[in-house]
Design a protein around this motif. Structure first.
Motif, PDB file in Angstrom:
ATOM      1  N   ASN A  89       0.797  -0.964  -0.062  1.00 57.22           N
ATOM      2  CA  ASN A  89       0.254   0.270   0.083  1.00 57.22           C
ATOM      3  C   ASN A  89       0.545   1.041   0.222  1.00 57.22           C
ATOM      4  N   LYS A  90       2.066   1.452  -0.014  1.00 55.19           N
ATOM      5  CA  LYS A  90       3.129   2.394   0.492  1.00 55.19           C
ATOM      6  C   LYS A  90       3.905   2.521  -1.177  1.00 55.19           C
ATOM      7  N   THR A  91       3.657   1.072  -2.074  1.00 55.78           N
ATOM      8  CA  THR A  91       4.703   1.061  -2.932  1.00 55.78           C
ATOM      9  C   THR A  91       4.106   1.644  -4.410  1.00 55.78           C
ATOM     10  N   TYR A 355     -12.866  -3.951  14.160  1.00 57.42           N
ATOM     11  CA  TYR A 355     -13.635  -2.742  14.059  1.00 57.42           C
ATOM     12  C   TYR A 355     -14.413  -2.400  12.864  1.00 57.42           C
ATOM     13  N   LYS A 356     -15.697  -2.406  13.134  1.00 58.05           N
ATOM     14  CA  LYS A 356     -17.344  -2.232  12.020  1.00 58.05           C
ATOM     15  C   LYS A 356     -16.713  -1.274  11.077  1.00 58.05           C
ATOM     16  N   MET A 357     -16.422  -0.257  11.171  1.00 59.18           N
ATOM     17  CA  MET A 357     -16.124   1.076  10.837  1.00 59.18           C
ATOM     18  C   MET A 357     -15.215   2.270  11.493  1.00 59.18           C
ATOM     19  N   ILE A 358     -14.369   2.806  10.394  1.00 60.38           N
ATOM     20  CA  ILE A 358     -13.217   3.699  10.201  1.00 60.38           C
ATOM     21  C   ILE A 358     -13.937   4.945  10.159  1.00 60.38           C
ATOM     22  N   ILE A 359     -13.850   6.146  10.682  1.00 61.57           N
ATOM     23  CA  ILE A 359     -13.884   7.680  11.061  1.00 61.57           C
ATOM     24  C   ILE A 359     -12.412   7.887  10.189  1.00 61.57           C
ATOM     25  N   HIS A 360     -12.324   9.053   9.786  1.00 57.89           N
ATOM     26  CA  HIS A 360     -10.948   9.486   9.222  1.00 57.89           C
ATOM     27  C   HIS A 360     -11.115  10.974   9.384  1.00 57.89           C
ATOM     28  N   CYS A 361     -10.499  11.619  10.166  1.00 50.17           N
ATOM     29  CA  CYS A 361     -10.509  13.197   9.377  1.00 50.17           C
ATOM     30  C   CYS A 361     -10.406  13.502   8.001  1.00 50.17           C
ATOM     31  N   GLY A 362      -9.985  14.752   7.238  1.00 52.81           N
ATOM     32  CA  GLY A 362     -10.042  14.761   6.069  1.00 52.81           C
ATOM     33  C   GLY A 362      -8.369  14.545   6.029  1.00 52.81           C
ATOM     34  N   GLY A 363      -7.777  14.584   6.657  1.00 53.43           N
ATOM     35  CA  GLY A 363      -6.396  14.114   7.216  1.00 53.43           C
ATOM     36  C   GLY A 363      -5.504  15.288   6.199  1.00 53.43           C
ATOM     37  N   CYS A 364      -5.570  16.321   6.000  1.00 51.44           N
ATOM     38  CA  CYS A 364      -4.796  17.164   5.480  1.00 51.44           C
ATOM     39  C   CYS A 364      -3.683  17.709   6.078  1.00 51.44           C
ATOM     40  N   MET A 365      -2.967  17.119   7.187  1.00 51.22           N
ATOM     41  CA  MET A 365      -2.084  17.463   7.722  1.00 51.22           C
ATOM     42  C   MET A 365      -1.506  16.410   7.181  1.00 51.22           C
ATOM     43  N   LEU A 366      -1.998  14.915   6.408  1.00 51.41           N
ATOM     44  CA  LEU A 366      -1.262  13.971   6.688  1.00 51.41           C
ATOM     45  C   LEU A 366      -1.136  13.590   4.551  1.00 51.41           C
ATOM     46  N   ASN A 367       0.688  13.791   4.734  1.00 51.63           N
ATOM     47  CA  ASN A 367       0.419  13.672   3.118  1.00 51.63           C
ATOM     48  C   ASN A 367      -0.042  12.570   2.723  1.00 51.63           C
ATOM     49  N   GLU A 368      -0.723  12.532   1.388  1.00 50.19           N
ATOM     50  CA  GLU A 368      -1.440  11.786   0.452  1.00 50.19           C
ATOM     51  C   GLU A 368      -0.831  10.333   0.139  1.00 50.19           C
ATOM     52  N   ARG A 369       0.426  10.210   0.429  1.00 52.20           N
ATOM     53  CA  ARG A 369       0.809   8.996   0.703  1.00 52.20           C
ATOM     54  C   ARG A 369      -0.004   8.097   1.484  1.00 52.20           C
ATOM     55  N   GLU A 370       0.271   8.714   3.217  1.00 52.40           N
ATOM     56  CA  GLU A 370      -0.235   7.460   4.002  1.00 52.40           C
ATOM     57  C   GLU A 370      -1.790   7.796   4.198  1.00 52.40           C
ATOM     58  N   MET A 371      -2.244   9.175   3.472  1.00 56.23           N
ATOM     59  CA  MET A 371      -3.859   9.106   3.630  1.00 56.23           C
ATOM     60  C   MET A 371      -4.326   7.385   2.994  1.00 56.23           C
ATOM     61  N   LYS A 372      -3.393   7.556   1.778  1.00 56.87           N
ATOM     62  CA  LYS A 372      -4.268   6.479   0.541  1.00 56.87           C
ATOM     63  C   LYS A 372      -3.299   4.735   1.670  1.00 56.87           C
ATOM     64  N   TYR A 373      -2.571   5.588   1.696  1.00 54.21           N
ATOM     65  CA  TYR A 373      -2.254   3.909   2.309  1.00 54.21           C
ATOM     66  C   TYR A 373      -3.108   3.755   3.567  1.00 54.21           C
ATOM     67  N   ARG A 374      -3.746   4.491   4.477  1.00 53.17           N
ATOM     68  CA  ARG A 374      -4.838   3.513   5.971  1.00 53.17           C
ATOM     69  C   ARG A 374      -5.474   3.391   4.987  1.00 53.17           C
ATOM     70  N   ILE A 375      -6.387   4.557   3.829  1.00 54.92           N
ATOM     71  CA  ILE A 375      -7.236   3.956   3.093  1.00 54.92           C
ATOM     72  C   ILE A 375      -7.507   2.194   2.302  1.00 54.92           C
ATOM     73  N   SER A 376      -6.019   2.484   2.492  1.00 55.43           N
ATOM     74  CA  SER A 376      -5.841   0.311   1.574  1.00 55.43           C
ATOM     75  C   SER A 376      -5.870  -0.195   2.312  1.00 55.43           C
ATOM     76  N   CYS A 377      -5.578  -0.060   4.020  1.00 56.22           N
ATOM     77  CA  CYS A 377      -5.768  -0.787   4.428  1.00 56.22           C
ATOM     78  C   CYS A 377      -6.597  -1.487   4.850  1.00 56.22           C
ATOM     79  N   ALA A 378      -7.270  -0.465   4.995  1.00 49.72           N
ATOM     80  CA  ALA A 378      -8.961  -0.353   6.007  1.00 49.72           C
ATOM     81  C   ALA A 378      -9.775  -1.177   4.487  1.00 49.72           C
ATOM     82  N   GLN A 379      -9.826  -1.264   3.206  1.00 45.25           N
ATOM     83  CA  GLN A 379     -10.036  -1.868   2.055  1.00 45.25           C
ATOM     84  C   GLN A 379      -9.548  -3.094   1.856  1.00 45.25           C
TER      85      GLN A 379
END
Length: 413
Positions: A89-91, A355-379
């Motif tokens: 997911n980080k590759t 977890y049955k669900m994850i609610i994440h902030c908009g991620g403006c302080m995370l770079n895009e790679r980290e946010m994508k990584y989190r979403i991919s891990c959930a998926q």
């Protein structure tokens, strides 16, 4: 820009995957020309992903990621294999290293299929090929590997970490794969025409630093100006008066999610209305996933665990949105006794299975790679994920309206 100034998040991430003893670390070291990762004859020396930042021509600044063997055994081994799969997911570019002497295995096929499914550009490296001296023998090995892994022959390189043959070609291939950067994406500019104007609603929130707009608001204003349109910025208390006094109807109203309810009431139905968090989910390519994710709110039961995750660690306000407001709204909306857990900053659990669900902030302080990584891990783990803004809009019954600028997404609700 010197090498040391390139932030890790902006570098091309190259992941090396393969079985224990296929020679991942040795190939990586041959590519970098440095003895970086642990190399020995003991199976499974790399027990955790190893990250190395370096300059690799023709690619420029990269991060090389060496992963544990995908055939590791036992309980601990399984955890390591899971970690290797998460590194995908980080590759940006994947290199699958296979022992040319042993041939392709089930595990190699499995990881290659996952790479193909994730649309990650990749190269298959057959290592230890110094022993194949005849050209026809080399071609046969290449063809057999290609047909077993369901890939093109061009993707398969024969190399030897021991005598460095094929390593130069591997570097060139990696350089070619980086290819074209993503085309310029727009936050909102593609929805506007020159001379349109947009009203932005920004509550002057006690949590925002004094005298400043937060980053997503600044970026949105910049994007509107780049489209030759104009922006008017108002507080939620001024919206109705502003709309009444303007001689011309705005193309769109964009609001902060926290005041969505009030803004929706004050914005006539014939004006498009959306929120910063929806625009940014679309900008980062996550909108569809988030819309699917938000529907999980309707199937939560007593005792279900929900993770509320925040990208930054700013000091909590007394009525903080992630720890106070959203939990309260969840309770009111679902009527269920939920178990709420929170994470902030760089903490994000590896294992999301409970977890049955994850609610994440908009991620403006995370770079895009980290946010994508989190979403991919959930998926990957089949866990619905949505962001604060989506959840707030859904709970208040206005998500459908706020998706009106994007009809193809609106119909998913």
């Amino acid at each position: 820009m010197g090498m040391n100034q390139t932030p890790v998040s902006e570098r091309v991430h190259i992941g090396f995957f393969g079985k224990r003893n296929a020679g991942k670390s040795s190939v990586m070291n041959a590519v970098t020309g440095q003895d970086l990762a642990v190399v020995s004859d003991v199976k499974g020396t790399t027990t955790d992903p190893v990250y190395k930042t370096m300059e690799l021509l023709p690619l420029g600044p990269v991060v090389m990621m060496d992963t544990p063997g995908i055939d590791d055994e036992g309980e601990l081994g399984e955890l390591r294999v899971k970690k290797s799969y998460q590194v995908l997911n980080k590759t940006d570019i994947a290199v699958v290293v296979i022992d040319g002497m042993c041939g392709v295995s089930e595990e190699d096929l499995k990881i290659t299929e996952r790479i193909q499914k994730k649309n990650i550009p990749y190269i298959i490296v057959l290592n230890k090929c110094e022993r194949f001296t005849q050209e026809d023998e080399r071609l046969r090995v290449q063809e057999n590997t290609a047909s077993y892994l369901k890939t093109e022959k061009e993707k398969i390189l024969l190399v030897s970490a021991a005598d460095k043959s094929g390593i130069y070609e591997l570097k060139e291939e990696l350089g070619a794969l980086k290819g074209k950067e993503e085309e310029e994406r727009k936050i909102v500019g593609d929805l506007l025409e020159a001379s349109d104007f947009v009203v932005l609603v920004v509550p002057i929130d006690s949590a925002a630093p004094k005298g400043r707009l937060i980053l997503p608001q600044q970026q949105t204003i910049r994007d509107i100006l780049d489209a030759d349109a104009s922006a008017i910025v108002v507080k939620e208390t001024e919206l109705a008066g502003t709309l009444a006094s303007l001689g011309k109807k705005p193309k769109m109203v964009i609001t902060d999610s926290q005041v969505f309810g009030r803004v929706s009431k004050d914005t006539p139905k014939d004006i498009l209305l959306t929120s910063f968090s929806i625009l940014f989910a679309r900008y980062k390519g996550n909108l569809e996933t988030m819309v699917h994710g938000v529907k999980a709110l309707d199937i939560l039961e007593d005792g279900d665990k929900v993770l509320i995750s925040e990208g930054c660690t700013h000091h909590r306000q007394c009525d903080d949105i992630g720890t106070v407001k959203i939990p309260r709204w969840l309770k009111e909306y679902t009527g269920k006794e939920l178990i709420i857990e929170t994470s902030s900053g760089t903490e994000f659990p590896d294992d999301l299975g409970s977890y049955k669900m994850i609610i994440h902030c908009g991620g403006c302080m995370l770079n895009e790679r980290e946010m994508k990584y989190r979403i991919s891990c959930a998926q990957d783990q089949g866990i619905p994920i949505a962001n604060y803004g989506m959840v707030i809009a859904y709970i208040h019954g206005i998500l459908k309206r706020s998706l009106s600028p994007f009809p193809e997404i609106e119909k998913l609700l």
